[in-house]
Enzyme design. Structure first.
Site, PDB file in Angstrom:
ATOM      1  CG  HIS A 122     -29.036  23.098  -1.759  1.00  0.00           C
ATOM      2  ND1 HIS A 122     -29.201  22.619  -2.996  1.00  0.00           N
ATOM      3  CD2 HIS A 122     -29.344  24.667  -1.902  1.00  0.00           C
ATOM      4  CE1 HIS A 122     -28.785  23.392  -3.854  1.00  0.00           C
ATOM      5  NE2 HIS A 122     -29.524  24.587  -3.602  1.00  0.00           N
ATOM      6  CE  LYS A 182      -3.809   1.960  -6.717  1.00  0.00           C
ATOM      7  NZ  LYS A 182      -4.974   1.044  -6.757  1.00  0.00           N
ATOM      8  CD  GLU A 188      -7.940   1.881  -7.691  1.00  0.00           C
ATOM      9  OE1 GLU A 188      -8.873   2.522  -7.563  1.00  0.00           O
ATOM     10  OE2 GLU A 188      -6.879   1.558  -8.089  1.00  0.00           O
ATOM     11  CB  CYS A 241      -0.861  -0.199   1.140  1.00  0.00           C
ATOM     12  SG  CYS A 241      -2.092   1.741   1.091  1.00  0.00           S
ATOM     13  CB  CYS A 251      -3.278   2.409  -1.921  1.00  0.00           C
ATOM     14  SG  CYS A 251      -2.828   1.795   0.039  1.00  0.00           S
ATOM     15  CD  GLU A 275     -28.478  18.995  -2.512  1.00  0.00           C
ATOM     16  OE1 GLU A 275     -29.786  19.489  -2.099  1.00  0.00           O
ATOM     17  OE2 GLU A 275     -28.437  19.796  -2.960  1.00  0.00           O
ATOM     18  CE1 TYR A 328      -7.236  -1.956  -6.646  1.00  0.00           C
ATOM     19  CE2 TYR A 328      -8.257  -4.154  -6.593  1.00  0.00           C
ATOM     20  CZ  TYR A 328      -7.216  -3.771  -5.771  1.00  0.00           C
ATOM     21  OH  TYR A 328      -5.636  -4.012  -5.171  1.00  0.00           O
TER      22      TYR A 328
END
Length: 449
Positions: A438, A51, A183, A43, A48, A443, A179
């Protein structure tokens, strides 16, 4: 009682091994960790973290184009320096590696920069030939990228080597549709490469909600990424000019500058000597463990990707923590693998938690599905046609939320809070009763219809 060199010896200083080592030492154990590469694991060093930094860098390609619509005077062609980004990312990796190392040392963990292999239930041999003993052994060696068996496969690279590329290839073929493949497809495309993904089936990102992954496929193709399905590698031929011609089933050959294998990851159990201690390995090469991370050898445990349960960094960390607390802290702990959130940092990103619609129908029978399909405000002003899709899957009888799945800008940042709601067993009515914030994309989660 036997006199061991260590109370705990950990093989592998990745996310799980580092956490287990630190926590066990904090509980008073004599701990050593052997790492043959660098502290931090996949990682931090080649996964990750670097990346995600490349993902951030690649987003500027679209952001700079969009900036014109927001009043910024941006040149039509902006220069990009891959070596600058690459080197800055690697400098950050070095910093984190140093921080991980310091954390272990500050907690009294002995770091051994060498490979360690198991020679028995309580013994190990280090790379320098030294023999050591430990009352408990923890295997946390992770996994490595799988490489297809085909002629010329040595001409391709994996995600391990991506961060060392001298430049960005003009044409790249990515094998896989998970993934990692999606990616890096988004990253390289934003950096100006023509990207072709090939996959042996007709689906991308199996395990994610069908509507969400279909939306990613549509947007990716609209951006110019090319997909070839039902394609299996037959071979890679390297030419004198360095170009690679890839032959595959069901499609014409394609010539590219780089081939990237992103076809899954395999546990790193080969050559660890686990058979000498009677540790059972499954057909995927993973260590078989029980709910307490114990292998079939009572003194040997395993956490993280090497067990091939859920290959996610936060899972490895939690397993390492649970192991240390259970066996060295007097706090028995087991991991709950239900409702684990995940994300794909594609362009745009997607994220999900809980059951997909298909899974819910198979498991629960009656479900209700609520969606929001909209253009984010930024995309509207920027003139982008990309639409976000949020999806909530509920039990048809109880109204309890069993899954939330999203694709759109920044959805991984929202998913963590959504995952808490699903884990807590909240209902659609609980979301409806919450006032919207908002104007935000988040939302839409309380306005689903």
């Amino acid at each position: 009682m036997p006199d061991y060199d260590y109370d705990l010896f950990v093989i592998g200083a990745g996310s799980g091994g580092t956490r287990a080592s630190r926590v066990a030492a904090a509980h008073g154990a004599r701990v050593a960790v052997a790492e043959e590469y660098r502290v931090g694991g996949t990682c931090v060093i080649r996964g990750c973290v670097p990346k995600k930094l490349l993902v951030y860098g690649s987003h500027f390609a679209e952001d700079l184009k969009d900036a014109k619509r927001f009043g910024w005077d941006v040149p039509d062609r902006c220069a990009f320096s891959w070596p600058t980004l690459r080197d800055n990312v690697m400098a950050e990796v070095d910093r984190i590696n140093g921080a991980y190392t310091a954390t272990l040392e500050n907690n009294g963990v002995e770091i051994i920069n060498a490979r360690a292999v198991v020679t028995g239930p309580n013994s190990l041999r280090l790379g320098d030939g030294r023999e050591v003993t430990a009352k408990t052994i923890l295997v946390a060696v992770g996994a490595h990228p799988a490489i297809p068996e085909c002629p010329g496969h040595e001409h391709g690279i994996t995600s391990n080597e991506v961060f060392d590329l001298p430049d960005i290839p003009k044409r790249i073929l990515i094998a896989g549709a998970g993934y990692i493949a999606n990616e890096f497809a988004g990253i390289f495309h934003q950096f100006g490469a023509h990207v072709t993904l090939i996959n042996r089936s007709k689906e991308i990102l199996r395990g994610y909600d069908l509507a969400i992954r279909d939306r990613l496929l549509q947007i990716s193709m609209m951006k110019g990424l090319e997909f070839r399905f039902d394609a299996t590698f037959r071979g890679i031929e390297k030419h004198d000019d360095g170009c690679l011609t890839v032959s595959m089933s069901g499609h014409e050959p394609i010539t590219v500058d780089l081939v990237l294998f992103a076809t899954g990851r395999v546990p790193n159990t080969h050559g660890l000597g686990l058979e000498s201690a009677g540790v059972a390995i499954n057909d995927r090469g993973a260590i078989c463990v029980d709910a307490d991370n114990r292998s079939t050898c009572p003194s040997i445990f395993a956490v993280g990707d090497v067990t091939d349960r859920i290959q996610l960094t936060p899972i490895a960390i939690r397993e390492g923590q649970a192991f240390a607390d259970t066996f060295f802290g007097g706090k028995p702990t087991r991991i709950d693998y239900d409702c684990v959130p995940s994300a794909v940092f594609s362009h745009p990103p997607m994220a999900g938690v809980g059951l997909t619609e298909t899974q819910a129908r198979q498991k629960l029978g009656t479900v209700r599905v609520y969606t929001a399909d909209f253009r984010p405000m930024k995309n509207v002003l920027a003139g982008r046609d990309e639409r976000a899709l949020y999806k909530m899957v509920c039990h048809g009888e109880t109204d309890r939320i069993v899954g939330i799945h999203m694709i759109g800008p920044d959805v991984p940042e929202m998913m963590q809070v959504a995952a808490v709601a699903v884990k807590a067993g909240l209902t659609k009515a609980d979301f409806d009763a919450t006032v919207a914030l908002h104007p935000t994309m988040a939302e839409e989660l309380v306005l689903l219809r």
